[in-house]
Design a protein around this motif. Sequence first.
Motif, PDB file in Angstrom:
ATOM      1  N   UNK A   1       0.700  -1.325   0.046  1.00 38.44           N
ATOM      2  CA  UNK A   1      -0.192   0.159   0.056  1.00 38.44           C
ATOM      3  C   UNK A   1       0.805   1.442   0.207  1.00 38.44           C
ATOM      4  N   UNK A   2       0.638   2.216  -0.738  1.00 39.78           N
ATOM      5  CA  UNK A   2       1.062   3.502  -0.914  1.00 39.78           C
ATOM      6  C   UNK A   2       0.203   4.522  -0.091  1.00 39.78           C
ATOM      7  N   UNK A   3       0.681   5.272   0.816  1.00 39.21           N
ATOM      8  CA  UNK A   3       0.011   6.538   1.112  1.00 39.21           C
ATOM      9  C   UNK A   3       0.454   7.721   0.905  1.00 39.21           C
ATOM     10  N   UNK A   4      -0.180   8.732   0.397  1.00 46.27           N
ATOM     11  CA  UNK A   4       0.175   9.866   0.165  1.00 46.27           C
ATOM     12  C   UNK A   4      -0.368  10.778   0.896  1.00 46.27           C
ATOM     13  N   UNK A   5       0.631  11.867   1.695  1.00 49.70           N
ATOM     14  CA  UNK A   5       0.238  12.755   2.606  1.00 49.70           C
ATOM     15  C   UNK A   5       0.085  14.119   2.252  1.00 49.70           C
ATOM     16  N   UNK A   6      -0.924  14.968   2.307  1.00 44.78           N
ATOM     17  CA  UNK A   6      -0.982  16.394   2.007  1.00 44.78           C
ATOM     18  C   UNK A   6      -1.013  17.084   3.290  1.00 44.78           C
ATOM     19  N   UNK A   7      -0.442  18.060   3.536  1.00 46.81           N
ATOM     20  CA  UNK A   7      -0.266  19.185   4.324  1.00 46.81           C
ATOM     21  C   UNK A   7      -1.025  20.486   4.217  1.00 46.81           C
ATOM     22  N   UNK A   8      -1.678  20.980   5.039  1.00 50.12           N
ATOM     23  CA  UNK A   8      -2.164  22.348   5.028  1.00 50.12           C
ATOM     24  C   UNK A   8      -2.086  23.184   6.327  1.00 50.12           C
ATOM     25  N   UNK A   9      -1.497  24.248   6.280  1.00 48.49           N
ATOM     26  CA  UNK A   9      -1.780  25.192   7.410  1.00 48.49           C
ATOM     27  C   UNK A   9      -2.472  26.297   7.190  1.00 48.49           C
TER      28      UNK A   9
END
Length: 150
Positions: A1-9
Amino acid sequence: MVLHHFHLKADWPGGRNEVGYIESDKLKTKISIPKEMDGPDIGTNPDEMLLGAAATCYIISLAAMIERAGLPLESMDMDSEGIVDVTDGVFTYKKIIHKPQVSLKSEASEKDLRKLKQLVEKAEKSCMISKAIQGNVELELEADTKIAER
């Protein structure tokens, strides 16, 4: 499984009618309550961002499916509408309506057009944003598909 992380401040200075700011890798904008909800209407807002997420996910998914199917695409654009219900002061995102206009090149066959119509429907069901909001927000399609005239 590949997890993509997206971040927002997110920065928010105070009360309801203030103007905040969000920043992620490519998205940098002011945020506030829209004028329709008696806000200052500066920058974007959650309603527009949910509509934008749903619309961009749908049209990118559809484009990928058309490409994989080898259909001769002439043009594609889309209008989308989000409907928010306010009942007794409670805001509920009720519906998103996508209105894609997709035209195949004039040499396309009726078989190609039938395949396109299937893909227009399939893209809505396979888009990850559509899946994420399924059961909470009604999704509707008003597609206009055709073969360009010679």
